[in-house]
Design a protein around this motif. Structure first.
Motif, short mmCIF file in Angstrom:
data_model
loop_
_atom_site.label_atom_id
_atom_site.label_comp_id
_atom_site.label_asym_id
_atom_site.label_seq_id
_atom_site.Cartn_x
_atom_site.Cartn_y
_atom_site.Cartn_z
N GLN A 57 -33.40 -51.98 -13.07
CA GLN A 57 -33.40 -53.40 -12.73
C GLN A 57 -34.78 -53.90 -12.31
O GLN A 57 -35.24 -54.93 -12.78
CB GLN A 57 -32.38 -53.66 -11.61
CG GLN A 57 -32.48 -55.02 -10.93
CD GLN A 57 -32.15 -56.20 -11.84
OE1 GLN A 57 -31.74 -56.02 -12.98
NE2 GLN A 57 -32.35 -57.39 -11.34
N MET A 62 -39.89 -57.97 -16.81
CA MET A 62 -38.55 -58.55 -17.02
C MET A 62 -37.55 -57.74 -16.22
O MET A 62 -37.56 -56.51 -16.24
CB MET A 62 -38.20 -58.51 -18.52
CG MET A 62 -36.87 -59.14 -18.88
SD MET A 62 -36.44 -58.92 -20.64
CE MET A 62 -37.80 -59.79 -21.44
N ARG A 63 -36.69 -58.42 -15.49
CA ARG A 63 -35.62 -57.72 -14.77
C ARG A 63 -34.69 -57.01 -15.75
O ARG A 63 -34.49 -57.48 -16.88
CB ARG A 63 -34.79 -58.68 -13.94
CG ARG A 63 -35.49 -59.41 -12.83
CD ARG A 63 -34.49 -60.25 -12.05
NE ARG A 63 -33.61 -61.03 -12.92
CZ ARG A 63 -32.46 -61.57 -12.53
NH1 ARG A 63 -32.05 -61.43 -11.28
NH2 ARG A 63 -31.73 -62.27 -13.38
N ASP A 66 -32.00 -59.23 -17.10
CA ASP A 66 -32.48 -60.14 -18.14
C ASP A 66 -32.67 -59.40 -19.46
O ASP A 66 -32.35 -59.93 -20.54
CB ASP A 66 -33.81 -60.78 -17.70
CG ASP A 66 -33.65 -61.66 -16.47
OD1 ASP A 66 -32.57 -62.27 -16.32
OD2 ASP A 66 -34.59 -61.72 -15.67
N ARG A 69 -29.31 -58.87 -21.02
CA ARG A 69 -28.83 -60.13 -21.61
C ARG A 69 -29.44 -60.32 -23.00
O ARG A 69 -28.74 -60.69 -23.96
CB ARG A 69 -29.20 -61.31 -20.72
CG ARG A 69 -28.72 -62.67 -21.26
CD ARG A 69 -29.39 -63.82 -20.56
NE ARG A 69 -30.82 -63.84 -20.81
CZ ARG A 69 -31.75 -64.02 -19.88
NH1 ARG A 69 -31.43 -64.18 -18.61
NH2 ARG A 69 -33.03 -64.04 -20.21
N GLU A 70 -30.74 -60.06 -23.12
CA GLU A 70 -31.42 -60.21 -24.42
C GLU A 70 -30.89 -59.18 -25.42
O GLU A 70 -30.74 -59.48 -26.61
CB GLU A 70 -32.93 -60.05 -24.24
CG GLU A 70 -33.57 -61.15 -23.41
CD GLU A 70 -33.50 -62.50 -24.10
OE1 GLU A 70 -33.53 -62.54 -25.34
OE2 GLU A 70 -33.40 -63.52 -23.39
N ALA A 94 -25.92 -61.52 -12.33
CA ALA A 94 -26.53 -61.66 -13.66
C ALA A 94 -26.06 -60.56 -14.61
O ALA A 94 -25.85 -60.80 -15.81
CB ALA A 94 -28.06 -61.62 -13.54
N SER A 95 -25.90 -59.36 -14.09
CA SER A 95 -25.47 -58.25 -14.96
C SER A 95 -24.07 -58.48 -15.51
O SER A 95 -23.75 -58.07 -16.62
CB SER A 95 -25.53 -56.92 -14.19
OG SER A 95 -24.54 -56.86 -13.18
N GLU A 98 -24.34 -62.54 -17.53
CA GLU A 98 -25.30 -62.67 -18.63
C GLU A 98 -25.37 -61.41 -19.48
O GLU A 98 -25.43 -61.47 -20.70
CB GLU A 98 -26.68 -63.02 -18.07
CG GLU A 98 -26.69 -64.32 -17.28
CD GLU A 98 -28.00 -64.53 -16.53
OE1 GLU A 98 -29.01 -63.89 -16.88
OE2 GLU A 98 -28.01 -65.33 -15.58
N GLY A 99 -25.39 -60.26 -18.83
CA GLY A 99 -25.54 -59.01 -19.57
C GLY A 99 -24.24 -58.38 -19.98
O GLY A 99 -24.22 -57.52 -20.87
#
Length: 320
Positions: A57, A62-63, A66, A69-70, A94-95, A98-99
């Motif tokens: 993380q 970049m985290r 993130d 997510r990409e 976020a995980s 988004e991820g």
């Protein structure tokens, strides 16, 4: 058991020492890719079929959340695991949102457990990559605009949305967002939730973590274990990171939304959750992506016995 054609594993950590330690765990089992650079990791995903990515993380460029997510956008069938020494609430949210990660692993890791987790993820990814594309198409935010843009279903077969919550405002908000498109049920206790699940088909649950001073975390975990097609949105001001991490690993919650309630994000995520539920119902291989860890916390085992008694009565229903 890993297939003869070795799956590809991508390890990402900005510390060379940790990267070497991780690589030693998996050398010989996988087509191994390692990098300290998140941008290089994305380049690897774009040019190579990666079955599993394990990312730290805390990285400077970049985290990890993130990055995952990409990766999800570029390769949705790649199983995503977040590795971190810091239980940060923002990273956890976020995980999930988004991820859509498979597991959240704390440092220092247990070598045997991490190997087992990666092996399981690799087997799932191998099945997803060989499945017809229509069975594993991702649910994207761009397609989940409002809660009324539902896939058409007949009223007799419409999956309900179960709101488990003390606050009537949340129930009314869900009703207003969905309108006549889906039935919405309200439970203010675990017993009421069980009653609705027994008598109505439910595809999506919107739940607090505590109702009537009773924790729902064990019930949500066991429900996902028994019925992986049921999609859960947790909406809570609760910030115990350990509980939330366990909900990811043992409950595979679909979204984690903070309170106070915001109708826009809630409506978008309900629409996305309903679509996701329908895809999970239609695709056994996609359901495998949401397999959960077993509950290990001793304090939850007594609650589990009570919940499993109810879930046993639900088994055999076509839809929960």
């Amino acid at each position: 058991m890993i297939a003869p054609n070795k799956p590809a594993l991508l390890l990402v950590d900005d510390e060379e020492r940790i990267l070497r330690s991780l690589a030693m765990l998996f050398r010989g089992q996988y087509q191994l890719h390692t990098t300290t650079d998140a941008r290089e990791a994305l380049a690897i995903v774009e040019r190579t079929q990666i079955h599993v990515i394990v990312s730290d993380q805390k990285m400077p460029i970049m985290r990890g959340a993130d990055l995952l997510r990409e990766v999800k956008e570029r390769s949705p069938n790649t199983m995503r695991i977040l590795l971190t020494g810091y239980s940060e609430l923002d990273a956890i949210v976020a995980s999930v949102n988004e991820g859509e990660i498979f597991r959240y692993v704390n440092k220092p890791w247990d070598a045997a457990e991490l190997r087992t987790t990666v092996d399981q993820a690799a087997q799932i990814a191998a099945a997803l990559f060989t499945a017809p594309a229509a069975e594993t198409a991702p649910i994207t935010a761009a397609r989940a605009v409002t809660a009324v843009e539902m896939v058409p279903v007949s009223p007799a077969s419409a999956e309900g949305i179960l709101v488990i919550e003390d606050d009537a405002e949340v129930f009314r908000a869900v009703q207003d967002l969905v309108g006549a498109a889906q039935p919405v049920y309200w439970a203010r206790s675990l017993e009421q939730a069980f009653d609705h699940l027994e008598h109505h088909p439910v595809g999506v649950i919107v739940s607090e973590l505590v109702v009537q001073r009773e924790s729902l975390t064990t019930a949500l975990k066991l429900l996902k274990a028994q019925y992986p097609e049921v999609v859960t949105i947790v909406m809570t001001p609760f910030q115990d990171t350990g509980v939330l991490i366990n909900l990811i690993n043992q409950g595979q919650i679909y979204r984690l939304l903070p309170k106070p309630l915001r109708p826009g994000p809630l409506g978008m995520n309900i629409a996305s959750a309903l679509r996701h539920h329908r895809m999970l119902k239609a695709s056994p291989k996609l359901r495998e992506r949401h397999v959960v860890e077993k509950i290990r916390q001793p304090e939850e085992l007594s609650v589990a016995t009570r919940v499993m008694g109810f879930l046993g009565r639900l088994r055999g229903r076509a839809t929960v």
